[in-house]
Structures are given as structure tokens and as C-alpha cells.
Design a protein around this motif. Sequence first.
Motif, short mmCIF file in Angstrom:
data_model
loop_
_atom_site.label_atom_id
_atom_site.label_comp_id
_atom_site.label_asym_id
_atom_site.label_seq_id
_atom_site.Cartn_x
_atom_site.Cartn_y
_atom_site.Cartn_z
N CYS A 96 0.81 -1.22 0.00
CA CYS A 96 0.00 0.00 0.00
C CYS A 96 0.84 1.28 0.00
O CYS A 96 0.30 2.38 -0.16
CB CYS A 96 -0.93 0.01 1.22
N LYS A 97 2.16 1.15 0.21
CA LYS A 97 3.01 2.34 0.27
C LYS A 97 3.23 2.97 -1.10
O LYS A 97 3.51 4.16 -1.21
CB LYS A 97 4.37 1.98 0.89
N ASN A 98 3.16 2.18 -2.17
CA ASN A 98 3.43 2.69 -3.51
C ASN A 98 2.12 2.79 -4.29
O ASN A 98 1.59 1.80 -4.79
CB ASN A 98 4.41 1.75 -4.24
N ASP A 99 1.60 4.02 -4.39
CA ASP A 99 0.31 4.23 -5.06
C ASP A 99 0.35 3.77 -6.52
O ASP A 99 -0.63 3.20 -7.02
CB ASP A 99 -0.08 5.71 -5.02
N LYS A 100 1.49 4.04 -7.20
CA LYS A 100 1.54 3.79 -8.64
C LYS A 100 1.53 2.31 -8.98
O LYS A 100 0.93 1.90 -9.97
CB LYS A 100 2.80 4.45 -9.23
N SER A 101 2.21 1.51 -8.18
CA SER A 101 2.28 0.06 -8.50
C SER A 101 1.30 -0.77 -7.67
O SER A 101 1.31 -2.00 -7.74
CB SER A 101 3.71 -0.46 -8.27
N PHE A 102 0.45 -0.09 -6.89
CA PHE A 102 -0.40 -0.82 -5.94
C PHE A 102 -1.25 -1.90 -6.61
O PHE A 102 -1.25 -3.05 -6.18
CB PHE A 102 -1.31 0.16 -5.18
N GLU A 103 -1.97 -1.55 -7.65
CA GLU A 103 -2.91 -2.51 -8.23
C GLU A 103 -2.19 -3.73 -8.79
O GLU A 103 -2.66 -4.87 -8.65
CB GLU A 103 -3.77 -1.85 -9.30
N ILE A 104 -1.01 -3.50 -9.42
CA ILE A 104 -0.23 -4.63 -9.98
C ILE A 104 0.29 -5.50 -8.84
O ILE A 104 0.21 -6.73 -8.87
CB ILE A 104 0.93 -4.10 -10.84
N ASP A 105 0.87 -4.82 -7.81
CA ASP A 105 1.43 -5.57 -6.67
C ASP A 105 0.34 -6.32 -5.90
O ASP A 105 0.55 -7.45 -5.44
CB ASP A 105 2.17 -4.62 -5.72
N PHE A 106 -0.82 -5.67 -5.75
CA PHE A 106 -1.91 -6.29 -5.00
C PHE A 106 -2.39 -7.56 -5.72
O PHE A 106 -2.64 -8.59 -5.10
CB PHE A 106 -3.06 -5.29 -4.83
N GLN A 107 -2.46 -7.48 -7.05
CA GLN A 107 -2.87 -8.66 -7.82
C GLN A 107 -1.83 -9.77 -7.70
O GLN A 107 -2.17 -10.95 -7.53
CB GLN A 107 -3.08 -8.28 -9.29
N ALA A 108 -0.54 -9.39 -7.76
CA ALA A 108 0.54 -10.39 -7.61
C ALA A 108 0.50 -11.00 -6.21
O ALA A 108 0.72 -12.21 -6.04
CB ALA A 108 1.89 -9.73 -7.86
N TYR A 109 0.21 -10.16 -5.22
CA TYR A 109 0.10 -10.62 -3.82
C TYR A 109 -1.01 -11.66 -3.70
O TYR A 109 -0.81 -12.74 -3.12
CB TYR A 109 -0.17 -9.40 -2.95
N LEU A 110 -2.17 -11.37 -4.26
CA LEU A 110 -3.29 -12.30 -4.18
C LEU A 110 -3.01 -13.59 -4.94
O LEU A 110 -3.34 -14.69 -4.48
CB LEU A 110 -4.57 -11.64 -4.73
N MET A 111 -2.37 -13.46 -6.12
CA MET A 111 -2.07 -14.65 -6.92
C MET A 111 -0.96 -15.48 -6.29
O MET A 111 -0.76 -16.64 -6.66
CB MET A 111 -1.67 -14.25 -8.34
N GLY A 112 -0.24 -14.90 -5.33
CA GLY A 112 0.86 -15.62 -4.68
C GLY A 112 0.41 -16.63 -3.64
O GLY A 112 1.21 -17.41 -3.13
N PHE A 113 -0.88 -16.61 -3.29
CA PHE A 113 -1.38 -17.57 -2.31
C PHE A 113 -1.47 -18.97 -2.92
O PHE A 113 -1.54 -19.15 -4.15
CB PHE A 113 -2.78 -17.16 -1.82
N ASP A 114 -1.47 -19.96 -2.07
CA ASP A 114 -1.69 -21.34 -2.50
C ASP A 114 -3.10 -21.48 -3.08
O ASP A 114 -3.97 -20.63 -2.85
CB ASP A 114 -1.51 -22.29 -1.32
N GLY A 115 -3.32 -22.56 -3.78
CA GLY A 115 -4.60 -22.76 -4.49
C GLY A 115 -5.80 -22.75 -3.58
O GLY A 115 -6.84 -22.14 -3.90
N GLU A 116 -5.71 -23.43 -2.44
CA GLU A 116 -6.88 -23.50 -1.55
C GLU A 116 -7.23 -22.12 -1.00
O GLU A 116 -8.41 -21.75 -0.94
CB GLU A 116 -6.62 -24.46 -0.39
N THR A 117 -6.21 -21.36 -0.61
CA THR A 117 -6.47 -20.01 -0.08
C THR A 117 -7.11 -19.14 -1.14
O THR A 117 -8.05 -18.39 -0.86
CB THR A 117 -5.16 -19.37 0.43
N LYS A 118 -6.62 -19.23 -2.37
CA LYS A 118 -7.22 -18.44 -3.45
C LYS A 118 -8.68 -18.84 -3.67
O LYS A 118 -9.53 -17.98 -3.91
CB LYS A 118 -6.42 -18.62 -4.75
N ASP A 119 -8.96 -20.12 -3.58
CA ASP A 119 -10.36 -20.57 -3.73
C ASP A 119 -11.23 -19.99 -2.63
O ASP A 119 -12.34 -19.51 -2.88
CB ASP A 119 -10.44 -22.10 -3.68
N LEU A 120 -10.75 -20.06 -1.39
CA LEU A 120 -11.55 -19.59 -0.25
C LEU A 120 -11.76 -18.08 -0.31
O LEU A 120 -12.85 -17.58 0.00
CB LEU A 120 -10.87 -19.99 1.06
N LEU A 121 -10.73 -17.35 -0.70
CA LEU A 121 -10.87 -15.90 -0.82
C LEU A 121 -11.68 -15.51 -2.06
O LEU A 121 -12.24 -14.42 -2.12
CB LEU A 121 -9.48 -15.25 -0.91
#
Length: 692
Positions: A96-121
Motif C-alpha cells: 500500500c506504500k506505492n500508489d503507482k504500482s499498488f494494483e499490480i502488486d496487489f494482484q501479484a500478492y493475491l495470486m501468490g497464495f496457494d490454491g486453496e487459499t485463493k479458492d476460499l478468498l
Amino acid sequence: MSLNILQYESKIWATADLLRGSGIKESEWPSFMMPFFALVMIESRLVRMFDELKDGIGEVAFAGIEKEDLYELIRDKGQGYNIFVFEKGQTLTDICKNDKSFEIDFQAYLMGFDGETKDLLGVDAVEGEKFLDIKGVIAKLKAKKVLLGYTKLWAEIDLKPFNNSEITTLEEHIKRKWADISAETAGEQYTPDDVIALISEIIASKIEESDKLLKIYDCTCGGGNMLFGVEDRINEKSKRLTQTFGQDWNDALYALAKIESRFRPDSKIEHGNTLVDDKFYNDEFDVVVANPPYGVSWKGYAQDIENDKTGRFKFHPSVSDGQLLFMQHLISKLDSNGMGVVVHNGSTLFSGDAGSAESNIRKWMLDTDIVEAVIQLPTDEFFNTGIYTYLWVLNKKKQPEGKDKVMLINASEKFKPLKKSKGSKRKEVDEASRLEIVATLEAFVDNDYARVFEKEFFYFNKQAIMLTNVDEAGNSFESQLPLKEDKKTGELKRETSLELVPVKLECGGILLTNFSITTSDIAGYVSLEAYHEQSLKPLISSLDYKEQPLRITTAEAVYYFDNDQETLIKEVGGKKDALGCGKIVVSAAVKKATKAKPDRIEISIELTPDYQKDYEIIPFHRDAGSNQAAIADFMERYISKPFVYLDNVVGVELNFNKIFYKPEQLSEVTDILDEIIAIDAQIKSMEQDLVL
């Protein structure tokens, strides 16, 4: 702990201010908050797990571990993982500290979870089960242009210093407020902390210390607040190792419970409808707990329930309320020494008459001697209902003094008022009250708010009888009917009615002289059936021989009912004979043509005895002979008319009001008069002030 985790409760709910400012309705807030709460909860535990792994291996040795080996160690723990966090060492706060790259980093962060966590979220959710549906929530927050601001607020909530039990405590408080705002399913009730504590105290009082794993099961676990709350409290009081099992149908709540379960030793949470798809069909448990939904219909899956082959459903209660289906299921899951505590509303105590499925379920439960006690909780105990609720205490290993007995505990006054109401919750069963209730249950003797009963106390006979109504002289028309030999038994039995051959029927201005109506008599009607349904049937239904004079004339006599004497009269040439109490039955039927007669409607008139089916509620006795004697004694005392016995059905209900009823103390007449005099004086004084 040096910090109080509940400091974050208000901070979490402050995120709602941003939602409100974005025009998002209050009822939708939980769907926006649940996935982000789950996100910070998962991250905090993964980071803590990662740090503990480092500390356990040692800084130098950890640095030398190959990446794949490290991930294997993490996967072995079964708590999930996040490549973005572990590889880059960045958390939600850093993103959240970098406004410009936030959306890209946030998506990478979410995709970095294991499969089950991604399913549950719900990170990759498209169609079907979305669970927490974070993908859909993110899209809505983007459209409102508040995604970064909203994520920042959640990133400020640092749960890393807290253990599983503490995080569960915060989760319980948050989910309670979700329950206040959004009850997605009718009848769902979030279980308050104090009720969970009472349930835990009851269970803990019955647990024997041993090396055997204590398996705890909740068939409607929701987000896990009761299941995990009971586990944590039992762990505080007992050395027994515990394992939790739960199942729920609600996508979002299941996801929360599933996420939580991964951070508990060998906990198993499954998704699905317990009543039609039991994920633990082959398991039995030491302890069962549940707060199943109240008054929720099971019509949508009735066929599956009715075709269930497991044998767990002995009876099917009303389709409008599935509570007792869950109760039967839970009993089927207990092992040979198992016990449980189940929360229900009052309908499970008394709904359904004798012979109904509800009554039969209660009888089955008492017959099998599994019910140890029922505890009535105070009103205003739950967050979105003020009704009385009840704890059913089930026990397959009762103490000898409790065998074939049930204790009722009226704990409706065992509470402490809350300083500030929480929705409908204005009371809590405080610790002192909880300990007192448990001590009462353990003692299993009567006191001023608890009573022990033989289980048969709750049974009752619903005896059906057929009464024969008689006239003032004690006579029934039955005596006028001719006797006929029964061809099978040879017994002489009376005919059931006497058919008249009328020439005229008179009643309140209605005159009938034609009792065989053909198509030539029904001008204006398309058929005999139409005439019967539209005209004749309503006319006959309006005839009431007791409300208005109904005279039937035959070739030999006139018949009518004398209300004063309550008897049928046969009048011939002015001479009146009382035939006894009976009925005049007028009916009509459409008849098909025969060789001798055309299509027609035939109106028939019969005289019958006046029989009346009745039911008597009579106390039950365990011994069959004593029970029948009690029924006979009741009939002799209270039934004066002739009757014959029909079926007797034994019912069961547990009526707290009847047992613990306290009549209202009325004021003395002198006190009331004094109050009236005082009020009168006050009114006169006020009148004088107005005049002045």
C-alpha cells in the motif's frame, strides 16, 4: 499478552465509514469486510509461521535452504503459503506504500497464495461457488475509486503478535456485528460469547481426563465461533488433546471457518448441507455442539431427506422448521459415551401434537434416555432476537442418579444486564451464573429454579373416544336402527343409518319436492354436474337442522329435530314420538344413466345417530396396566355420555411455563384504594395550579 486484541474491533468497523461514504448500503458491509478480514488474518498467521520457522532452523541454516525445500517445509505445515510474501518479504502494508504500482502488486500478492487459499478468498472466482468473493469486492471498490484507501485501512491492523485463540476472539466479535447487520439466512443466530462459555463449562464438567483425543463436532458451524470457542475454553480447563470437525452451507462463513481451521491442530472443516451431504458420514464424536437455524424450511431438499438411507432421521418434522432434523443428525454422530449441547428455540420443546413427528422425535429421545437436561436461557440473550432459547444437554453416559430422568433448569433470571445493549442483546449469563448453573446440573437435585423429573413426567396420553350424544331422556337414535347380522362374525350389529323416502323437504323458505333431478329440470345450466356444483351443493350445505326448522315429509310421517329436547321427532297424525338424539343428513350425488333411469341427481335423506369424536389429554404412567387404569378412572370422572375407546397416542412435550409458572402477586384492595386516593389528590392539586 501486553496488547488487547479487541483494540482492533473498533478499527475494523471504522472501515465501514469509507463504505458508507462510497454509498454502499449497510446491509452489504459484511460482504466487503469479510474477505479483507480473512486476508489480514491469513497474512498475520503466515508471517508468524514463517518467522517461527526461521527461529526454529536458525538464521544461518535458514539462509542456506534451497527455495523448493523451503516451500516444501511450509507446505508440510498445511497452513497455506504466499510466494509474494515469502520471496519479496513484503506484506499488505508494504504494497500500500506505492500508489503507482499498488494494483499490480496487489494482484501479484493475491495470486501468490496457494490454491486453496485463493479458492476460499475467491481470487479466481468466475461461476459457481465464490466463497468470500474478494475478486467481486475488489471490482466494486475499484468502481468506487476507493480500493487503495480501503486496503490501507485493513493493512493497519497488525494481528501478528496474537495467538490463534486471541485472533478467534476478535473474529467472534466482528462476526457478531456482521450478524447484527446482515442475517443472510432466516433463522440464523450468532451464538454470543457468554452462551459459548456456558456450553463449554457444561462440557468441561463432564470430560474425563485421558490420553484419548477429544473429537468435537458442529454440524452447522458457520464461521466457527462456537466450535473453536468451545475448543479453546476446553483446552484451558482440560489436558485432553482436542480435534475439531465442522460443516456449513454458507459460502462465506464456511470459508472463514476453513481458513481458521488450518491454524489449529488437525481441524477439519467441510462445505455443504449437512442434512443431505454429511461430509463426516463415517465418523462419530465425543462431543457435539450446534446452534442450528430456527424455523428454516427444508422444503427445497425434502426429497433427499425423505429418501435418506443413513437411518439418522427417525421422523420428519414439519417442513417449515428443520431444527429437529439437525437434532436427530447430531445424536446419530455421538459415540457410545458421547455428549453434546445444542441450542434451540422453544418450538422443539412443544411443537406438534401427540403422534406428530415433532412429538415422536422428543419421545424417541426420552425413550433412549439421551436427554440429561434442558436449560432455559434469559430472553434478550442473542443479538438479533429477544426470544427464549434453550440448551439441550445430551449425554449417552449419564450418572446412575440421572438414569431415566431429565432435569429442567430455569436459568431465565441468571444473568447480568449489559451496560450497553448490543442489538437485541441486553443480558449476559455472567461467570458467577454460569458456574451456578453447571453446579446445579452436576448436583442433579431440585432447587428453587431447577427440578428433576422421571422422563415419563413429560409423556401424556391423547385418548381418542367416540361419544354418542343423547337427548334429555338419555336416548340416542342408535336404539331405533334395525339390527343386522354380520356375515363374517355372525354378530348382530345395528345399521348405521335409516334412509327416508321423502316427498317434501321444507327449511327456512326452501321447498323441495323433486328428489331425482334430470336434465329437463335444470334450464340454464350446461350439465347436471354444473347444476350440482353451482346451485344444489351450496343449497344443501346451507341446510342446518339445528339452526332453522328442517321438516322432512314422507308418505307415512313428518320428521324434524326438536332443539329443546335435543331429539329427533317422528310425527304421525299429530302424535309425536321422540326417537332420541340424532342427525338429519341431506346429500346429493350425480348418477350415471342405467337401463331403467336416465342421467340424474339423486337427493337422499338419512337419519343417523349423533356421534362425536373427541380427544382427552390424560397423564401417562410407565406401567401399561396403571396407565390404562388411569385412563378408565379419568373417563369415569369426567365423561358422562356413552362412548367407545378409539386410538390412544402417547405424546411428549417439555413445558417450562407449566412447571415454573409463578402467578402474579395481586395488590391488596386496601392498597389499590390508597393509590386511587393519592392519584385523585394529585389530580386535584394539578387542577388548582391550572386555575391559578
